[in-house]
Write an enzyme that holds these catalytic residues in place. Structure first.
Site, short mmCIF file in Angstrom:
data_model
loop_
_atom_site.label_atom_id
_atom_site.label_comp_id
_atom_site.label_asym_id
_atom_site.label_seq_id
_atom_site.Cartn_x
_atom_site.Cartn_y
_atom_site.Cartn_z
N ASP A 13 0.86 -1.19 0.11
CA ASP A 13 -0.05 -0.12 -0.21
C ASP A 13 0.71 1.26 -0.04
O ASP A 13 0.41 2.08 0.41
CB ASP A 13 -0.72 0.22 1.12
CG ASP A 13 -1.85 -1.45 1.20
OD1 ASP A 13 -2.45 -1.41 0.25
OD2 ASP A 13 -1.84 -1.99 2.55
N ASN A 38 -5.63 -9.80 -4.80
CA ASN A 38 -5.51 -9.25 -3.38
C ASN A 38 -4.56 -8.01 -3.33
O ASN A 38 -4.65 -7.37 -2.13
CB ASN A 38 -4.64 -10.38 -2.45
CG ASN A 38 -3.29 -10.83 -3.00
OD1 ASN A 38 -3.17 -10.86 -4.24
ND2 ASN A 38 -2.37 -11.26 -2.23
N HIS A 41 -4.14 -1.11 -6.89
CA HIS A 41 -3.56 0.29 -6.72
C HIS A 41 -4.53 1.37 -7.44
O HIS A 41 -5.20 0.66 -8.32
CB HIS A 41 -2.08 0.21 -7.35
CG HIS A 41 -2.16 -0.73 -8.63
ND1 HIS A 41 -1.47 -1.64 -8.95
CD2 HIS A 41 -2.46 -0.16 -9.96
CE1 HIS A 41 -1.73 -2.19 -10.28
NE2 HIS A 41 -2.34 -1.23 -10.87
N GLN A 223 1.95 -6.00 -3.34
CA GLN A 223 2.24 -6.04 -1.85
C GLN A 223 3.65 -5.33 -1.71
O GLN A 223 3.80 -4.32 -2.29
CB GLN A 223 1.93 -7.27 -1.44
CG GLN A 223 0.72 -8.01 -1.27
CD GLN A 223 0.41 -8.75 -2.68
OE1 GLN A 223 1.15 -9.45 -3.23
NE2 GLN A 223 -0.73 -8.65 -2.86
N SER A 412 6.32 11.97 -4.05
CA SER A 412 5.05 12.06 -4.26
C SER A 412 4.19 12.94 -3.23
O SER A 412 4.48 12.83 -2.07
CB SER A 412 4.34 10.90 -4.64
OG SER A 412 2.84 10.92 -4.79
#
Length: 446
Positions: A13, A38, A41, A223, A412
């Site tokens: 994440d 699973n 994004h 992941q 970012s």
């Protein structure tokens, strides 16, 4: 020019979708090498939000080939749903290709995943219950259905009929669930195969040809490092290898073709699911980070657990992946804080340690050792160059680079593509120190 692997340097994440999307502008081919639905994004382009689980974010560039590698596990129903979603937005999927060796997630995989997690009770792992673990288990047991089976109308019925009958015995006798109808499953998956057949190829060969033609290839992991099956916080991990080494196996290439590895890390730390989390903020700070960062899972919608940046797991990710540069995301989430902390070490059984400990029992006992920085108390969302950042924010970034002994290439400052400071393009830019070189500030870009 370079062939680059993008990995998550925390518990997933981290914002890899945006960074992959950003780097896809310079890539000719984007390869997703592991994981399944699973993962998720989110990419924001021109006020449109794209939530993808299986399709690489490079699909948003019409000249970029996107390949889902053999190391992934594919839920055809979810994949077709993503294709339909993109079609409604006017985005073509003619440049999407799927490895014929990738394994297929079946209805019984999802049922078994959910039932097993429920049986664990308080010892649950915190899976997404999307059938990922059981799909990889069948792959290892050599009982799996691959994409080349899915698109073969002569082969699929017999293989799937036998598989459903075997799994029905487990569903009924172990979990007390009603059996699946084999013929209904066969009919549904034959239809899936018909739709996906044009996209299924020998992906390893396609990647080899791209490399031969000197095309830039971007390898995208799902992941994060701490969820790796071998190197993560086992058993609270995923069922595949998100680390950089997994790119070679999951794409079908040799390690000598990898030029660079970029790790993506948030300016703080989050985790979804169960397991120890030393810097977790169970107070107002944790809630502030969750609210400001919109920390809810793309796949499950679950709240993410939030805390300060953990330099111990950061250094571990550098070592395990061989990182040579970093992308720091969500720096703007820290904009309103009076002070900001960074974990530089742990205290374990009265001793200070700087290396990541093995075993969740040890990690659960670790107490973070913090260094505190003053906040900058001003918005960074409009910054587009390092010089635009408040001096406190630049000091914070430089400390992270020093702490992990890896330069920062990208910062970012929001969800949109343009809310980014690119210090260096890891694909086309020169390989050099960024922000710091042996403790000395590097020159800022013009």
């Amino acid at each position: 020019m370079a062939n680059v692997v993008v990995i998550g340097a925390q518990w997933g994440d981290e914002g890899k979708g945006k960074i992959t999307d950003l780097l896809s502008r310079s890539a000719d081919v984007v390869v997703r090498y592991q994981g399944g639905v699973n993962a998720g994004h989110t990419v924001v382009v021109n006020d449109q939000t794209f939530k993808l689980h299986l399709i690489p974010s490079g699909i948003l560039y019409d000249k970029t080939d996107c390949i889902i590698g053999s190391g992934t596990v594919i839920d055809p129903q979810v994949l077709l749903g993503e294709l339909d979603q993109l079609a409604t937005l006017g985005i073509s999927a003619q440049n999407l290709f799927i490895s014929d060796a990738a394994h297929v997630t079946m209805p019984y995989h999802r049922l078994m995943d959910q039932a097993a997690e429920n049986m664990r009770g308080e010892k649950k792992i915190g899976t997404t219950q999307r059938g990922i673990g059981p799909t990889y288990a069948d792959k290892s047991e050599r009982n799996g259905i691959r994409m080349l089976d899915l698109v073969d109308a002569e082969v699929l019925p017999d293989r799937l009929r036998w598989a459903v009958e075997c799994k029905n015995a487990v569903l009924e006798k172990l979990y007390g669930l009603p059996p699946l109808d084999p013929e209904a499953v066969i009919e549904q998956y034959l239809a899936f195969g018909d739709r996906l057949r044009p996209h299924v190829i020998d992906a390893s060969l396609a990647i080899a040809n791209a490399l031969k033609d000197k095309r830039n290839v971007l390898f995208e992991g799902a992941q994060g490092t701490l969820l790796d099956l071998d190197h993560g916080t086992y058993p609270y991990v995923t069922s595949s290898n998100p680390v950089a080494g997994g790119a070679c196996i999951g794409a079908g290439v040799g390690p000598t073709i990898i030029d660079r590895v970029i790790g993506v890390a948030k300016a703080y730390t989050t985790r979804v699911g169960e397991g120890p989390f030393p810097t977790e903020g169970k107070d107002a700070i944790g809630q502030h980070l969750r609210d400001r960062g919109a920390e809810f899972g793309t796949t499950t919608g679950r709240d993410r657990r939030c805390g300060w940046f953990d330099g111990v797991i950061g250094r571990y990710a550098v070592r395990i992946n061989g990182l040579d540069c970093l992308a720091i995301t969500k720096l703007d989430v820290l904009d309103e804080l009076d002070e900001i902390k960074v974990c530089t070490a742990y205290e374990l059984d009265g001793k200070e340690i700087k290396d990541f400990p093995r075993g969740d029992n040890k990690l659960g006992k670790c107490v973070p050792v913090y260094k505190t920085f003053p906040g900058w108390k001003t918005s960074t969302t409009e910054c587009r160059k390092l010089e635009d950042l408040p001096k406190e924010a630049l000091t914070y970034l430089k400390f992270l680079a020093e702490l992990m002994e890896v330069p920062i290439a990208i910062v970012s400052l929001g969800a949109s593509r343009d809310q980014t400071i690119v210090v260096e393009d890891p694909i086309h830019g020169p390989k050099r120190a960024l922000l710091y070189e042996n403790g000395t500030p590097d020159s800022l870009p013009a």
